[in-house]
Design a protein around this motif. Structure first.
Motif, mmCIF file in Angstrom:
data_model
loop_
_atom_site.group_PDB
_atom_site.id
_atom_site.type_symbol
_atom_site.label_atom_id
_atom_site.label_comp_id
_atom_site.label_asym_id
_atom_site.label_seq_id
_atom_site.Cartn_x
_atom_site.Cartn_y
_atom_site.Cartn_z
ATOM 1 N N GLY A 84 33.811 20.638 41.854
ATOM 2 C CA GLY A 84 34.887 21.251 41.094
ATOM 3 C C GLY A 84 35.516 22.375 41.892
ATOM 4 O O GLY A 84 35.680 22.267 43.102
ATOM 5 N N TRP A 85 35.848 23.464 41.226
ATOM 6 C CA TRP A 85 36.396 24.597 41.956
ATOM 7 C C TRP A 85 35.921 25.891 41.325
ATOM 8 O O TRP A 85 35.525 25.939 40.159
ATOM 9 C CB TRP A 85 37.932 24.538 41.997
ATOM 10 N N VAL A 86 35.914 26.930 42.116
ATOM 11 C CA VAL A 86 35.483 28.243 41.663
ATOM 12 C C VAL A 86 36.576 29.251 41.972
ATOM 13 O O VAL A 86 37.269 29.145 42.988
ATOM 14 C CB VAL A 86 34.159 28.672 42.332
ATOM 15 N N LYS A 87 36.753 30.196 41.078
ATOM 16 C CA LYS A 87 37.691 31.298 41.293
ATOM 17 C C LYS A 87 36.905 32.535 41.688
ATOM 18 O O LYS A 87 35.893 32.871 41.072
ATOM 19 C CB LYS A 87 38.510 31.568 40.027
ATOM 20 N N ILE A 88 37.368 33.206 42.729
ATOM 21 C CA ILE A 88 36.732 34.444 43.185
ATOM 22 C C ILE A 88 37.692 35.599 42.906
ATOM 23 O O ILE A 88 38.825 35.612 43.403
ATOM 24 C CB ILE A 88 36.413 34.400 44.685
ATOM 25 N N ARG A 89 37.233 36.546 42.107
ATOM 26 C CA ARG A 89 38.014 37.744 41.850
ATOM 27 C C ARG A 89 37.694 38.791 42.916
ATOM 28 O O ARG A 89 36.530 39.063 43.204
ATOM 29 C CB ARG A 89 37.699 38.311 40.464
ATOM 30 N N VAL A 90 38.746 39.356 43.484
ATOM 31 C CA VAL A 90 38.582 40.415 44.475
ATOM 32 C C VAL A 90 39.045 41.712 43.835
ATOM 33 O O VAL A 90 40.227 41.880 43.532
ATOM 34 C CB VAL A 90 39.395 40.121 45.745
ATOM 35 N N GLN A 91 38.100 42.629 43.635
ATOM 36 C CA GLN A 91 38.376 43.893 42.957
ATOM 37 C C GLN A 91 37.851 45.047 43.818
ATOM 38 O O GLN A 91 36.666 45.376 43.772
ATOM 39 C CB GLN A 91 37.722 43.907 41.575
ATOM 40 N N PRO A 92 38.721 45.658 44.625
ATOM 41 C CA PRO A 92 38.287 46.731 45.513
ATOM 42 C C PRO A 92 37.605 47.889 44.798
ATOM 43 O O PRO A 92 36.793 48.588 45.401
ATOM 44 C CB PRO A 92 39.597 47.183 46.179
ATOM 45 N N SER A 93 37.916 48.099 43.524
ATOM 46 C CA SER A 93 37.300 49.194 42.783
ATOM 47 C C SER A 93 35.857 48.874 42.389
ATOM 48 O O SER A 93 35.102 49.761 41.995
ATOM 49 C CB SER A 93 38.101 49.509 41.521
ATOM 50 N N SER A 94 35.469 47.599 42.510
ATOM 51 C CA SER A 94 34.114 47.183 42.149
ATOM 52 C C SER A 94 33.169 47.369 43.327
ATOM 53 O O SER A 94 33.533 47.152 44.487
ATOM 54 C CB SER A 94 34.119 45.712 41.720
ATOM 55 N N ARG A 95 31.936 47.741 43.032
ATOM 56 C CA ARG A 95 30.944 47.939 44.089
ATOM 57 C C ARG A 95 30.636 46.635 44.808
ATOM 58 O O ARG A 95 30.437 46.608 46.018
ATOM 59 C CB ARG A 95 29.653 48.532 43.497
ATOM 60 N N THR A 96 30.610 45.528 44.068
ATOM 61 C CA THR A 96 30.293 44.232 44.665
ATOM 62 C C THR A 96 31.515 43.579 45.309
ATOM 63 O O THR A 96 31.366 42.652 46.094
ATOM 64 C CB THR A 96 29.719 43.281 43.603
ATOM 65 N N LEU A 97 32.704 44.030 44.975
ATOM 66 C CA LEU A 97 33.978 43.581 45.532
ATOM 67 C C LEU A 97 34.364 42.172 45.086
ATOM 68 O O LEU A 97 35.482 41.933 44.653
ATOM 69 C CB LEU A 97 33.971 43.662 47.063
ATOM 70 N N PHE A 98 33.418 41.213 45.176
ATOM 71 C CA PHE A 98 33.704 39.822 44.846
ATOM 72 C C PHE A 98 32.973 39.395 43.575
ATOM 73 O O PHE A 98 31.775 39.664 43.426
ATOM 74 C CB PHE A 98 33.287 38.890 45.988
ATOM 75 N N GLN A 99 33.692 38.701 42.691
ATOM 76 C CA GLN A 99 33.092 38.207 41.460
ATOM 77 C C GLN A 99 33.471 36.737 41.258
ATOM 78 O O GLN A 99 34.618 36.422 40.973
ATOM 79 C CB GLN A 99 33.568 39.022 40.254
ATOM 80 N N PRO A 100 32.506 35.804 41.402
ATOM 81 C CA PRO A 100 32.817 34.389 41.198
ATOM 82 C C PRO A 100 32.919 34.041 39.719
ATOM 83 O O PRO A 100 32.228 34.614 38.883
ATOM 84 C CB PRO A 100 31.632 33.664 41.846
ATOM 85 N N GLU A 101 33.802 33.097 39.422
ATOM 86 C CA GLU A 101 33.969 32.656 38.043
ATOM 87 C C GLU A 101 34.324 31.176 38.046
ATOM 88 O O GLU A 101 35.375 30.771 38.557
ATOM 89 C CB GLU A 101 35.090 33.456 37.383
ATOM 90 N N TYR A 102 33.442 30.354 37.457
ATOM 91 C CA TYR A 102 33.739 28.924 37.345
ATOM 92 C C TYR A 102 34.518 28.685 36.067
ATOM 93 O O TYR A 102 34.020 28.928 34.975
ATOM 94 C CB TYR A 102 32.449 28.107 37.323
ATOM 95 N N PRO A 103 35.757 28.185 36.189
ATOM 96 C CA PRO A 103 36.527 27.881 34.977
ATOM 97 C C PRO A 103 35.834 26.827 34.146
ATOM 98 O O PRO A 103 35.396 25.795 34.662
ATOM 99 C CB PRO A 103 37.851 27.356 35.539
#
Length: 310
Positions: free
Chosen positions: A286-305
Motif C-alpha cells: 500500500g502506501w504510507v504518509k510521512i508527516r514532517v514537523q520540525p517543531s516535533s522532537r522526532t521530526l517524522f511521523q508515519p501514518e498509514y491511511p
C-alpha cells in the motif's frame, strides 16, 4: 483541480517545475508519501495504480514509488510502460526508487539472467530527464550528471523544506552480490557509485545545513545478518556491509536526523526504529504518509491511511 497547500500561487498551473531554491523555500510542515514495491498488481488488480489513486487524494509534497512492479509480474517493456503511464498521471510529484523485483530477478525464457539489460532499459524509461513524474514536477539531481558515473541515473536527490531526500539503488536479496568466480562487476561498480553518491549527499546536506537526510532504498542495509542468515546468502558474503558502515559513520557526523525508508518491512512496519539519530522503517503493501514537523522532537511521523489497509 486539487488544492496545493504548499504552492498557493501556482494552483492555476497544470504542471509546475520547482527549482531547488523554490523547493527549499516551501512551508516548514509538510507530508510526503511512499508507495511500497510489494504491491501485487495484474490486469484485473492493479494495486500500484490503486495506491497512486489513494495518494492522489492527499495534498502531498511528493510521493516516492519504492519499485515499479511486483515480483509476480514479468519484466517486459509492456509492464514497465504501464507503470510509467501510472506515474505520469499522478497528481502529486512522483519519484521512482528501484527495487530488486524491477530488474534483479528478471530472466529470459531460457532461465538466463537479463538483470543488467533490464536495469539499463529501466534507466532509459524512468530516469531520462531531471524532473519527477506527476502533475506537479520537482527538479531532480541525478548521479548521472557526474562525468564519473554517467550510468547511475536512478540515484536521485532533491530538497524540500529543510530536508534532503535521495534514492539509492540497493536491491534486496543481498544487494545483488553474486558468488561468481572472478570479478562481480555489476555489484562492484554500483558499490563504488553508491559510496560516492552517499558521500556527496551528506556533504551537500552539511553545506545546506539541512535538518535531516531521508534515503529511499529497496534493501535494508542496517540489518546485520546472523551466522545462519549469512550461511544462506549467495556467496556467504554480506552485500550490505560497506553501505552499513558508511551510513553509520555519516550519521554519527551529521548533526541532524538520518532516516532510511526501505522495502523490507519486518515487525511493526509503521514505526520508525531509531538508533541515536539514525532511523529506519520498512514500508508495507500500500502506501504510507510521512508527516514532517520540525517543531516535533522526532521530526517524522508515519501514518498509514485507513483506506489503503489490506
Amino acid at each position: 483541480m486539487k488544492r496545493l497547500a504548499f504552492l498557493p500561487c501556482m494552483t492555476l498551473l497544470a504542471s509546475v517545475l520547482l527549482t531547488p531554491s523554490a523547493v527549499a523555500a516551501a512551508a516548514r510542515n509538510f507530508d510526503f508519501g511512499v508507495i511500497a514495491h510489494a504491491v501485487e498488481s495484474g490486469a484485473d488488480d492493479n494495486r500500484l495504480q490503486q495506491a497512486i489513486n489513494a495518494s492522489n487524494e492527499d495534498n502531498l509534497a511528493f510521493v516516492v514509488a519504492n519499485g515499479i512492479k511486483s515480483g509476480t509480474e514479468s519484466c517486459s517493456d509492456a509492464v514497465y510502460a504501464r507503470s510509467r503511464a501510472s506515474f505520469v498521471r499522478a497528481e502529486n510529484a512522483l519519484i521512482v526508487s528501484l527495487a530488486a523485483s524491477d530488474w534483479v530477478n528478471c530472466k529470459a525464457k531460457n532461465g538466463k539472467s537479463i538483470a543488467i539489460e533490464r536495469l539499463n532499459r529501466l534507466r532509459e524509461l524512468f530516469f531520462s530527464d531531471d524532473a519527477s513524474f506527476g502533475n506537479i514536477s520537482i527538479a531532480l539531481i541525478r548521479q548521472s550528471s557526474s562525468a564519473k558515473f554517467p550510468s547511475y541515473a536512478e540515484n536521485t536527490r532533491w530538497e524540500y523544506g529543510n530536508v534532503l531526500f535521495a534514492t539509492v539503488n540497493l536491491p534486496a536479496d543481498n544487494n545483488h552480490y553474486l558468488p561468481d568466480a572472478g570479478r562481480n562487476s555489476e555489484f562492484e561498480d554500483r558499490a563504488i557509485a553508491n559510496r560516492e553518491w552517499l558521500e556527496r549527499i551528506f556533504i551537500h546536506a552539511a553545506q545546506r545545513k539541512n535538518r535531516a537526510v531521508v534515503l529511499f532504498s529497496d534493501g535494508n542495509p542496517l540489518i546485520v545478518p546472523n551466522a545462519a542468515k549469512l550461511a544462506k546468502l549467495r556467496g556467504r558474503r554480506d552485500g550490505f556491509i560497506e553501505v552499513r558502515r558508511q551510513l553509520a559513520a555519516q550519521a554519527k557526523k551529521f548533526p541532524g536526523k538520518v532516516l532510511l525508508l526501505h522495502g523490507q518491512a519486518q515487525g511493526q512496519p509503521d514505526t520508525i526504529d531509531w538508533q541515536a539519530n539514525l532511523g529506519s522503517m520498512g514500508v508495507r503493501s500500500g502506501w504510507v504518509k510521512i508527516r514532517v514537523q520540525p517543531s516535533s522532537r522526532t521530526l517524522f511521523q508515519p501514518e498509514y491511511p485507513a483506506a489503503t489497509e489490506n
